[in-house]
Scaffold this active site. Structure first.
Site, PDB file in Angstrom:
ATOM      1  N   ASN A  14     -19.679  10.091  43.478  1.00  0.00           N
ATOM      2  CA  ASN A  14     -19.785  11.531  43.766  1.00  0.00           C
ATOM      3  C   ASN A  14     -18.527  12.266  43.294  1.00  0.00           C
ATOM      4  O   ASN A  14     -17.851  12.953  44.059  1.00  0.00           O
ATOM      5  CB  ASN A  14     -20.016  11.770  45.264  1.00  0.00           C
ATOM      6  CG  ASN A  14     -21.491  11.670  45.632  1.00  0.00           C
ATOM      7  OD1 ASN A  14     -22.378  11.734  44.761  1.00  0.00           O
ATOM      8  ND2 ASN A  14     -21.778  11.498  46.904  1.00  0.00           N
ATOM      9  N   PRO A  44     -17.501  14.952  41.634  1.00  0.00           N
ATOM     10  CA  PRO A  44     -17.060  16.342  41.853  1.00  0.00           C
ATOM     11  C   PRO A  44     -16.520  16.601  43.264  1.00  0.00           C
ATOM     12  O   PRO A  44     -15.648  17.441  43.450  1.00  0.00           O
ATOM     13  CB  PRO A  44     -18.334  17.160  41.594  1.00  0.00           C
ATOM     14  CG  PRO A  44     -19.136  16.306  40.654  1.00  0.00           C
ATOM     15  CD  PRO A  44     -18.892  14.900  41.126  1.00  0.00           C
ATOM     16  N   ASP A  45     -17.030  15.866  44.270  1.00  0.00           N
ATOM     17  CA  ASP A  45     -16.515  16.047  45.632  1.00  0.00           C
ATOM     18  C   ASP A  45     -15.057  15.620  45.743  1.00  0.00           C
ATOM     19  O   ASP A  45     -14.312  16.141  46.575  1.00  0.00           O
ATOM     20  CB  ASP A  45     -17.323  15.192  46.623  1.00  0.00           C
ATOM     21  CG  ASP A  45     -18.676  15.808  46.924  1.00  0.00           C
ATOM     22  OD1 ASP A  45     -18.925  16.943  46.499  1.00  0.00           O
ATOM     23  OD2 ASP A  45     -19.487  15.131  47.581  1.00  0.00           O
ATOM     24  N   GLN A  46     -14.691  14.625  44.952  1.00  0.00           N
ATOM     25  CA  GLN A  46     -13.340  14.072  45.081  1.00  0.00           C
ATOM     26  C   GLN A  46     -12.294  15.042  44.534  1.00  0.00           C
ATOM     27  O   GLN A  46     -11.255  15.262  45.147  1.00  0.00           O
ATOM     28  CB  GLN A  46     -13.223  12.734  44.323  1.00  0.00           C
ATOM     29  CG  GLN A  46     -14.362  11.763  44.591  1.00  0.00           C
ATOM     30  CD  GLN A  46     -14.595  11.499  46.072  1.00  0.00           C
ATOM     31  OE1 GLN A  46     -13.646  11.347  46.834  1.00  0.00           O
ATOM     32  NE2 GLN A  46     -15.857  11.461  46.477  1.00  0.00           N
ATOM     33  N   GLN A 105     -17.300  24.373  44.226  1.00  0.00           N
ATOM     34  CA  GLN A 105     -17.115  22.989  43.760  1.00  0.00           C
ATOM     35  C   GLN A 105     -17.617  22.826  42.334  1.00  0.00           C
ATOM     36  O   GLN A 105     -17.082  22.052  41.555  1.00  0.00           O
ATOM     37  CB  GLN A 105     -17.889  22.029  44.650  1.00  0.00           C
ATOM     38  CG  GLN A 105     -17.332  21.904  46.031  1.00  0.00           C
ATOM     39  CD  GLN A 105     -17.999  20.748  46.741  1.00  0.00           C
ATOM     40  OE1 GLN A 105     -17.863  19.606  46.328  1.00  0.00           O
ATOM     41  NE2 GLN A 105     -18.741  21.039  47.768  1.00  0.00           N
TER      42      GLN A 105
END
Lengths: 374, 461
Positions: A172, A174-176, A206
């Site tokens: 995942n 982009p969340d990081q 985001q």
């Protein structure tokens, strides 16, 4: 904890990675971070990482532990007017709010920026959302790899000549990265609020953070409609030869060459990965194994400051950088649901036993989830 | 000789400070680009259902902006774009305009050849600080930063990569191999708040002992003692475990597109820089910051180690066995993404009775029968466009991801509505766009100012 954000208090509505990790990074710099959950809505990471069904399962999730260490935990029903009142009281004692709810959720609870700013004009309010707080797609939902797709990253990721690829649920991506950026901006806004006495509303999309990492691709595409945008395999414009190569032991290594060498396939296939990497490095060629999680765990020198253990001996997330050469010592393990509710309400709002009992009896505060799945 | 160059260090600094003061004055007077550059679309009407905190009295929605001028070779210094007025509370129009980092001066040292992946990280961190108003002076080696020649290139031959990574900075060419060059650097560092540099740097000891707080970018953690090990971005994505996560299990691992290891490290370095500046301003001794790309990649990829620690087996690339897959549609591809709680909504969206099969009722069941599941899902996408799929899925609360290319994002409605892409002036090209910093501060964006030309950098020297 001594750090640049000593004296900064954070009201943390952050969930999963994007929000909760931003406030975790603020905690690592010395901020007092109060994580807000409720029995009716616990951080989904408590459920995603569920290890068993025994009592207290919600306090044993590894991804929750990884992301929420160094915080205190307060569980308060945000749908209850009494819970909302307590939050507004707490906001007066805080410097920063971090939230990544869908747009409108906090507003409907009377806890959006407009309302909390009335309680505390110095408040730095970081709203992290899928698409940002404005625009036709502001109400869209996303989950990690949705944004690999919509940001452009997936379009140039994948095998040559095949379909695009996403980073997937175990990364995942982009969340990081949003928390790496948002933390720095929140610190910048805290400095400004310290100087001017005025807070601000920080609106993070985001998806924009993910597209920002393709700035040169967007600029090149704007300049030249014929600019090639397809999956790039392991190649890179301007690099003569680089790829992953399979070695005799079945493992893959990544190699980047300055001048093309068609014999590299055979060179790697004839050697175990360790020997191949060593031989290439000795020739001044960049090479490394494609590590898996177990190898990362086993190599303390490579892990550097990124993994640490909390007071219970559990492995948790460390720092992506060093300050004065050091990583961090975890001051407190991730909170159990509502672990510090009474402590915080006594300390910050001066509540006594009677008041705390009343909140508990009326279900405003709690230490057990009202749900099994999220 | 040495004396004159020492003086030139002072001169550089004086010029730099003066220019910065001028720049800040320009920003203060809300001066914008030359009229010919002001061809930016104004905001579309605001959405009716806007319910956020941004009602006009609470704080200002962003003004039409997204102006930027770039390609300084063609755009002289008086075309410096005004960023939006980010702190202006409209009820106090006389309040002076400033950018949040305007009081800080930073030096970004691009030393002798280092791996480009490190240079990109340093430059990104410096760019973010510069777009936020810090006076960032970039020190380039004779001949210029090699990134000036790195792809992708604009049709003019200029590097899009360099232009993106060096907005809002000033630049000077210094030969750091010469004693005089180092002496000039030392003078500059004596007046800076922080210095960004890459390991291995010939000037590391200079940077670490100056008044400026050192922000150091390296490839590997200190524990590896590998400052001189050959490195590339691909190799760092591999070593940090990211490549192991992407692709088909039986085929080779893949890297993420773009310069993700470098850029994630650049974002990290900016956050470290902000922490150091906050410490300085709070009267604390600012910590020295060190960022290694290998650590950043592992930190980003934390679920690999977390998963391995929890279950004894590392997660890895699942490809066609993954719950999230990319499927073709009429005009491209869509990523199928959903959470546990969104499964019922997904079922209602696809509306195929076969999805009611008890095999698919639990996550474990869906994983076990993933091929059968996708056999049912895939045809639903085939005759629909990405736009239609995205819209109907969102209406049901399902976060499918239509896959867009960077070129398609140029016309994306959401990005246009937020003016996320800043217009860039160019003498020959019609319309160039580049992302602004991905944050709006009280509704305002930070329009990038042009990257410095090599001619300007050489002149400054």
């Amino acid at each position: 904890m001594k750090g640049p954000l000593n004296g900064v208090r954070v009201l943390d509505f952050g969930l999963l990675t994007a929000g909760a990790n931003t406030s975790a990074m603020l905690a690592d710099l010395g901020a007092d971070v109060i994580k807000i959950e409720s029995g009716a809505y616990i951080d989904p990471f408590r459920v995603v990482g569920k290890m068993d069904n025994d009592d207290g399962w919600w306090n044993r999730s590894p991804p929750f532990r990884f992301t929420n260490r160094n915080k205190r935990g307060l569980a308060l029903n945000l749908k209850d007017p009494e819970g909302q009142r307590v939050i507004r009281e707490l906001a007066k004692q805080c410097d920063v709010v971090v939230e990544n709810f869908r747009r409108g959720v906090l507003d409907r609870a009377g806890l959006g920026y407009a309302a909390l700013k009335e309680c505390n004009p110095r408040l730095v309010f970081a709203a992290i959302s899928s698409q940002g707080d404005t625009g036709p797609e502001r109400m869209n939902v996303s989950f990690g790899s949705t944004l690999d797709a919509t940001s452009g990253i997936a379009s140039i990721t994948g095998y040559e000549g095949e379909e695009p690829r996403i980073s997937g649920m175990d990364v995942n991506y982009p969340d990081q990265i949003v928390s790496l950026f948002a933390t720095g901006i929140v610190i910048t806004a805290v400095m400004e609020a310290r100087r001017s006495g005025k807070g601000c509303f920080l609106d993070f999309s985001q998806r924009e953070v993910a597209s920002f990492t393709l700035g040169e691709e967007i600029l090149a595409a704007a300049a030249d409609p014929a600019y090639r945008l397809t999956p790039r395999d392991n190649g890179e414009a301007g690099v003569v030869q680089q790829d992953a190569y399979r070695c005799a032991d079945g493992r893959w290594i990544a190699v980047t060459l300055d001048s093309a060498d068609p014999s590299l396939d055979a060179f790697c296939a004839a050697r175990d990965s360790g020997a191949a990497v060593a031989a290439l490095l000795a020739r001044g060629i960049a090479a490394a194994p494609c590590s898996d999680g177990s190898e990362l765990l086993a190599d303390g020198a490579l892990a550097g400051a990124t993994l640490v253990r909390d007071e219970n001996g559990w492995l948790v997330k460390g720092l992506p950088y060093r300050l004065d050469g050091r990583g961090i010592t975890i001051e407190r393990a991730a909170p159990e649901l509502g672990q510090h509710t009474d402590e915080i309400l006594r300390e910050l709002l001066g509540y006594g036993d009677a008041e705390l009992a009343r909140l508990k009896d009326s279900g405003v505060t709690s230490t057990t989830p009202a749900i099994g799945d999220v | 000789m040495t004396g004159s160059l020492l003086d030139s260090g002072e001169v550089i600094f004086a010029l730099w400070s003066a220019t910065n003061r001028v720049l800040q004055r320009r920003l203060s007077s809300d001066l914008v680009c030359r009229p010919s550059f002001e061809t930016v679309a104004t905001r579309p009407p605001q959405d009716e259902d806007f319910a956020g905190p941004a009602n006009a009295s609470a704080y200002e929605r962003r003004a039409p902006s997204g102006r930027a001028c770039i390609l300084p070779g063609h755009a002289p210094s008086d075309s410096v774009a005004a960023s939006s007025n980010i702190f202006d509370d409209r009820t106090v129009p006389s309040e002076p305009l400033s950018l949040p980092l305007a009081r800080f001066t930073l030096v970004e040292v691009n030393d002798r050849p280092v791996a480009p992946c490190l240079r990109l990280a340093t430059s990104l961190a410096g760019k973010i600080a510069a777009d936020l108003g810090a006076a960032v002076l970039k020190i380039e080696p004779p001949g210029g930063d090699p990134v000036r020649r790195m792809p992708p290139l604009l049709p003019t031959g200029e590097s899009a990569l360099f232009h993106f990574l060096n907005t809002s900075k000033r630049s000077v060419v210094l030969d750091l191999d010469s004693e005089s060059g180092r002496a000039s650097l030392q003078r500059l560092l004596g007046k800076a708040d922080a210095v960004l540099f890459e390991e291995p740097a010939s000037v590391a000891s200079l940077a670490r002992t100056s008044r400026a707080t050192p922000i150091e970018i390296a490839a590997f953690p200190v524990e590896m003692d590998a400052a001189t090990r050959p490195v590339s971005e691909l190799v760092l994505q591999a070593l940090g475990g990211l490549m192991h996560m992407i692709g088909e299990p039986a085929r080779k691992p893949l890297k993420l597109g773009g310069h993700q290891a470098s850029y994630a490290a650049g974002l990290t370095a900016f956050t470290g820089l902000a922490a150091a500046l906050a410490a300085r301003e709070a009267g604390q001794r600012a910590p020295a910051v060190r960022v290694s790309l290998a650590e950043v990649v592992q930190w980003v990829n934390w679920k690999a180690a977390s998963g391995a620690a929890a279950t004894g087996a590392s997660p890895g690339r699942e490809g066609r066995n993954s719950e999230f897959q990319v499927v073709p549609c009429r005009d491209g591809h869509v990523a199928v993404v959903y959470t546990l709680t969104q499964w019922p909504a997904l079922r209602r969206l696809i509306a195929d009775p076969r999805l009611e099969d008890p095999r698919f009722a639990t996550r474990a069941g869906r994983r076990q029968h993933i091929a059968a599941l996708y056999e049912i899902l895939t045809p639903w996408f085939a005759d629909k466009s990405r736009e239609e799929i995205g819209r109907t899925a969102q209406a049901k609360g399902v976060p499918f991801g239509p896959i867009f290319t960077p070129a398609e994002l140029l016309a994306n409605e959401q990005y246009l509505a937020r003016s996320f892409l800043a217009e860039v002036a160019h003498p020959t090209a019609d319309r160039l766009l580049m992302p602004q910093l991905p944050v709006q501060w009280n509704g305002r964006s930070f329009a990038p100012r042009p990257a410095p030309s090599l001619e300007q950098a050489e002149l400054a020297a």
